[in-house]
Design an enzyme around this catalytic site. Structure first.
Site, PDB file in Angstrom:
ATOM      1  N   ASN A   1      -0.301  69.502  11.078  1.00 17.51           N
ATOM      2  CA  ASN A   1      -0.006  69.252   9.655  1.00 17.51           C
ATOM      3  C   ASN A   1      -0.101  67.740   9.427  1.00 17.51           C
ATOM      4  O   ASN A   1       0.721  66.984   9.935  1.00 17.51           O
ATOM      5  CB  ASN A   1       1.401  69.801   9.358  1.00 17.51           C
ATOM      6  CG  ASN A   1       1.881  69.501   7.949  1.00 17.51           C
ATOM      7  OD1 ASN A   1       1.323  68.652   7.247  1.00 17.51           O
ATOM      8  ND2 ASN A   1       2.920  70.193   7.538  1.00 17.51           N
TER       9      ASN A   1
ATOM     10  N   CYS B   1       3.885  66.023   1.273  1.00 17.16           N
ATOM     11  CA  CYS B   1       2.723  66.806   1.708  1.00 17.16           C
ATOM     12  C   CYS B   1       1.836  67.272   0.559  1.00 17.16           C
ATOM     13  O   CYS B   1       0.768  67.827   0.808  1.00 17.16           O
ATOM     14  CB  CYS B   1       3.181  68.006   2.510  1.00 17.16           C
ATOM     15  SG  CYS B   1       3.864  67.490   4.079  1.00 17.16           S
TER      16      CYS B   1
HETATM   17  C1  LIG Z   1       8.893  77.015  13.158  1.00 15.21           C
HETATM   18  C2  LIG Z   1       9.989  77.499  12.224  1.00 15.21           C
HETATM   19  C3  LIG Z   1      10.922  76.366  11.912  1.00 15.21           C
HETATM   20  C4  LIG Z   1      10.765  78.606  12.931  1.00 15.21           C
HETATM   21  O1  LIG Z   1       9.878  79.631  13.250  1.00 15.21           O
HETATM   22  P1  LIG Z   1      10.380  81.127  13.433  1.00 15.21           P
HETATM   23  O2  LIG Z   1       9.192  82.015  13.540  1.00 15.21           O
HETATM   24  O3  LIG Z   1      11.380  81.456  12.352  1.00 15.21           O
HETATM   25  O4  LIG Z   1      10.981  81.105  14.870  1.00 15.21           O
HETATM   26  P2  LIG Z   1      12.446  81.083  15.404  1.00 15.21           P
HETATM   27  O5  LIG Z   1      13.455  81.556  14.423  1.00 15.21           O
HETATM   28  O6  LIG Z   1      12.374  81.822  16.709  1.00 15.21           O
HETATM   29  O7  LIG Z   1      12.685  79.552  15.693  1.00 15.21           O
HETATM   30  C5  LIG Z   1      12.057  78.859  16.759  1.00 15.21           C
HETATM   31  C6  LIG Z   1      13.088  77.972  17.412  1.00 15.21           C
HETATM   32  O8  LIG Z   1      13.473  76.978  16.438  1.00 15.21           O
HETATM   33  C7  LIG Z   1      14.893  77.037  16.256  1.00 15.21           C
HETATM   34  N1  LIG Z   1      15.193  76.724  14.869  1.00 15.21           N
HETATM   35  C8  LIG Z   1      14.487  77.192  13.832  1.00 15.21           C
HETATM   36  N2  LIG Z   1      15.073  76.642  12.672  1.00 15.21           N
HETATM   37  C9  LIG Z   1      16.080  75.907  13.111  1.00 15.21           C
HETATM   38  C10 LIG Z   1      17.032  75.103  12.437  1.00 15.21           C
HETATM   39  N3  LIG Z   1      17.018  74.969  11.080  1.00 15.21           N
HETATM   40  N4  LIG Z   1      17.930  74.445  13.178  1.00 15.21           N
HETATM   41  C11 LIG Z   1      17.975  74.514  14.486  1.00 15.21           C
HETATM   42  N5  LIG Z   1      17.060  75.298  15.191  1.00 15.21           N
HETATM   43  C12 LIG Z   1      16.159  75.968  14.517  1.00 15.21           C
HETATM   44  C13 LIG Z   1      15.283  78.450  16.615  1.00 15.21           C
HETATM   45  O9  LIG Z   1      16.637  78.499  16.988  1.00 15.21           O
HETATM   46  C14 LIG Z   1      14.353  78.725  17.790  1.00 15.21           C
HETATM   47  O10 LIG Z   1      14.864  78.078  18.927  1.00 15.21           O
HETATM   48  P3  LIG Z   1      14.938  78.827  20.348  1.00 15.21           P
HETATM   49  O11 LIG Z   1      15.617  80.155  20.118  1.00 15.21           O
HETATM   50  O12 LIG Z   1      15.732  77.910  21.233  1.00 15.21           O
HETATM   51  O13 LIG Z   1      13.538  79.004  20.821  1.00 15.21           O
HETATM   52  C15 LIG Z   1       9.331  78.124  10.946  1.00 15.21           C
HETATM   53  O14 LIG Z   1      10.335  78.715  10.149  1.00 15.21           O
HETATM   54  C16 LIG Z   1       8.560  77.141  10.121  1.00 15.21           C
HETATM   55  O15 LIG Z   1       7.421  76.823  10.455  1.00 15.21           O
HETATM   56  N6  LIG Z   1       9.131  76.672   8.998  1.00 15.21           N
HETATM   57  C17 LIG Z   1       8.444  75.838   8.009  1.00 15.21           C
HETATM   58  C18 LIG Z   1       8.123  74.467   8.495  1.00 15.21           C
HETATM   59  C19 LIG Z   1       7.915  73.552   7.339  1.00 15.21           C
HETATM   60  O16 LIG Z   1       8.674  73.531   6.395  1.00 15.21           O
HETATM   61  N7  LIG Z   1       6.822  72.754   7.371  1.00 15.21           N
HETATM   62  C20 LIG Z   1       6.620  71.631   6.497  1.00 15.21           C
HETATM   63  C21 LIG Z   1       6.138  71.991   5.096  1.00 15.21           C
HETATM   64  S1  LIG Z   1       6.190  70.619   4.025  1.00 15.21           S
HETATM   65  C22 LIG Z   1       5.380  69.481   4.884  1.00 15.21           C
HETATM   66  O17 LIG Z   1       4.248  69.785   5.226  1.00 15.21           O
HETATM   67  C23 LIG Z   1       5.999  68.205   5.303  1.00 15.21           C
HETATM   68  C24 LIG Z   1       7.021  67.543   4.731  1.00 15.21           C
HETATM   69  C25 LIG Z   1       7.768  66.563   5.520  1.00 15.21           C
HETATM   70  C26 LIG Z   1       8.994  66.134   5.071  1.00 15.21           C
HETATM   71  C27 LIG Z   1       9.794  65.350   5.853  1.00 15.21           C
HETATM   72  C28 LIG Z   1       9.337  64.933   7.110  1.00 15.21           C
HETATM   73  O18 LIG Z   1      10.114  64.188   7.918  1.00 15.21           O
HETATM   74  C29 LIG Z   1       8.089  65.309   7.556  1.00 15.21           C
HETATM   75  C30 LIG Z   1       7.344  66.130   6.727  1.00 15.21           C
END
Ligand SMILES: CC(C)(COP(=O)(O)OP(=O)(O)OC[C@H]1O[C@@H](n2cnc3c(N)ncnc32)[C@H](O)[C@@H]1OP(=O)(O)O)[C@@H](O)C(=O)NCCC(=O)NCCSC(=O)/C=C/c1ccc(O)cc1
Length: 395
Positions: free
Chosen positions: A344, A169
């Site tokens: 993204n 990215c």
């Molecule tokens: C959307 C996330 C992942 C979680 O948001 P949150 O506000 O902390 O919300 P929650 O904690 O409520 O999580 C939402 C849901 O996701 C689940 N979840 C949350 N992380 C987990 C978990 N690691 N396991 C498994 N369930 C989970 C979590 O359990 C929950 O599920 P649920 O309760 O059933 O609604 C948020 O932390 C976030 O946006 N993280 C950063 C994302 C990120 O690194 N973006 C990419 C940057 S680098 C780039 O641009 C690309 C590089 C790339 C590289 C490789 C590729 O293949 C493609 C691209």
């Protein structure tokens, strides 16, 4: 008697541009297939014959709403997926070849559309492009997208090409960094930079327990962004600088090599993001990277006195940068809008944000003179570029 060759230092000095590299024009493009985030869970689970995974679909819906994305453009349609049932399960039916076949044509064509817009805005003929810097994660071909663009755009066969594959990215910022150095070290150079991405390489069906697949389908979009970069704009050719590229830096955040990764398998591309940790890791390192980039220029840490182009990795990443730098709510508006409208798009995204910033300035939005581009990717790598606004606007 013939005079001897000139002094090497003098040759080098004479070859350098006088002024800084600047972005002279920007062009963007997306596939025609527009996808609304609210409709996407239904479409994705229908297209992958996964409607029976009711709980997983609900989780996917919740995730889709968390990322800051409302709309995206995808090359792959339901029709294309129906024509390629092998894409649903890349472990049972490896399909890298079929995906690469699609990318081979579609990536250069998408890149060419963005380039044509940038060249048209620049106003000079395509044959005046001296260097071409192309970057994509979507493909692995030789000759590559760079070579395909030469006939597609009518560039000179002698255009000097640089192809950057698989930079993740931060690829867009890296390509602009390379273009800056080329422009400043080759007097009169006009560097066409283009970054193009298709997520068909990452497409698979949803699987219980595989969160990364859900992230890949929910967050990423397809697009291409192009810019013409050159130093010492020629007024007689109606060249107009938009942003000067003042200084660049790149840093690896120690101990984070496993935080974001991607590998090419016989099935498809397989990515890993430590999704919950990445925003905090970026937050913990961003201030140090900014100080390292700005202090040598005599600029302090008055973050709200700058304009911002932050790679919108997701809403959580932008929120983290906002919080750490204590930015005013409007400061990341351009990044948030691009994330919302396009998703993204890996390295493409910062070029879209540059275009959005330019649009806002031209509409008279109050904008500081100095700004920063920040991009993140595998490494964890942080690319920092100090920008100087040339677009007329209110300061
Ligand atoms: C959307 C996330 C992942 C979680 O948001 P949150 O506000 O902390 O919300 P929650 O904690 O409520 O999580 C939402 C849901 O996701 C689940 N979840 C949350 N992380 C987990 C978990 N690691 N396991 C498994 N369930 C989970 C979590 O359990 C929950 O599920 P649920 O309760 O059933 O609604 C948020 O932390 C976030 O946006 N993280 C950063 C994302 C990120 O690194 N973006 C990419 C940057 S680098 C780039 O641009 C690309 C590089 C790339 C590289 C490789 C590729 O293949 C493609 C691209």
């Amino acid at each position: 008697m013939a005079s001897g060759p000139a002094n090497v230092r003098d040759i080098c000095r004479a070859r350098r541009a006088d002024g800084p590299a600047a972005v002279l024009a920007i062009g963007t493009a997306n596939p025609a297939n527009r996808v609304l985030q609210d409709d996407f869970p239904d479409m994705y689970f229908r297209a992958t014959k996964s409607e029976h995974l009711v709980g997983l679909k609900e989780k996917f819906k919740r995730l889709c709403q968390k990322l800051g994305v409302q709309k995206r453009y995808l090359h792959h349609t339901e029709e294309l997926i129906r024509a390629h049932p092998e894409f649903l399960d890349p472990v049972q039916t490896p399909s890298l070849d079929e995906r690469l076949d699609i990318a081979k044509t579609a990536v250069p064509e998408l890149a060419a559309r963005a380039c044509r817009k940038a060249i048209a805005e620049w106003g000079r003929p395509a044959t005046d492009v001296t260097h071409l810097v192309v970057t994509t994660n979507s493909g692995a071909h030789i000759p590559g997208v760079d070579a395909r663009l030469v006939p597609l755009l009518g560039l000179r066969p002698a255009v000097r090409r640089t192809m950057l594959y698989l930079n993740g990215c931060f690829a867009g910022a890296a390509a602009l960094r390379v273009a800056k150095d080329l422009a400043e070290n080759n007097r009169g150079a006009r560097v066409l930079v283009v970054c193009a991405e298709l997520t068909v390489l990452l497409f698979t069906r949803p699987v219980e327990g595989d969160f990364m697949t859900l992230m890949n389908q929910a967050l990423f979009g397809d697009g291409a962004g192009a810019a013409v970069v050159g130093a010492d704009p020629v007024p007689a050719a109606a060249e107009r600088p938009l942003f000067e590229l003042v200084s660049t830096a790149q840093a690896i955040v120690p101990g984070t090599e496993d935080a974001i990764s991607m590998r090419v398998t016989k099935g498809c591309y397989v990515g890993h993001i430590a999704a919950r940790e990445v925003p905090a890791l970026i937050g913990a390192s961003v201030e140090r990277c900014l100080r390292d980039a700005l202090e040598p220029l005599g600029m302090g840490a008055q973050w709200n006195d700058l304009f911002w182009n932050v790679h919108p990795g997701s809403a959580a990443i932008l929120d983290q940068v906002d919080a750490v730098l204590r930015l005013r709510p409007d400061k990341l508006a351009a990044s948030r809008r691009v994330l919302s409208e396009y998703g993204n798009m890996f390295g493409v995204t910062v070029i879209f944000v540059l275009d959005e910033l330019r649009r806002r300035m031209e509409e008279g939005e109050e904008t500081p003179e100095w700004g920063v581009m920040l991009a993140f990717g595998p490494g964890l790598t942080v690319e920092t570029m100090v920008l100087h606004r040339c677009v007329e606007g209110t300061g």
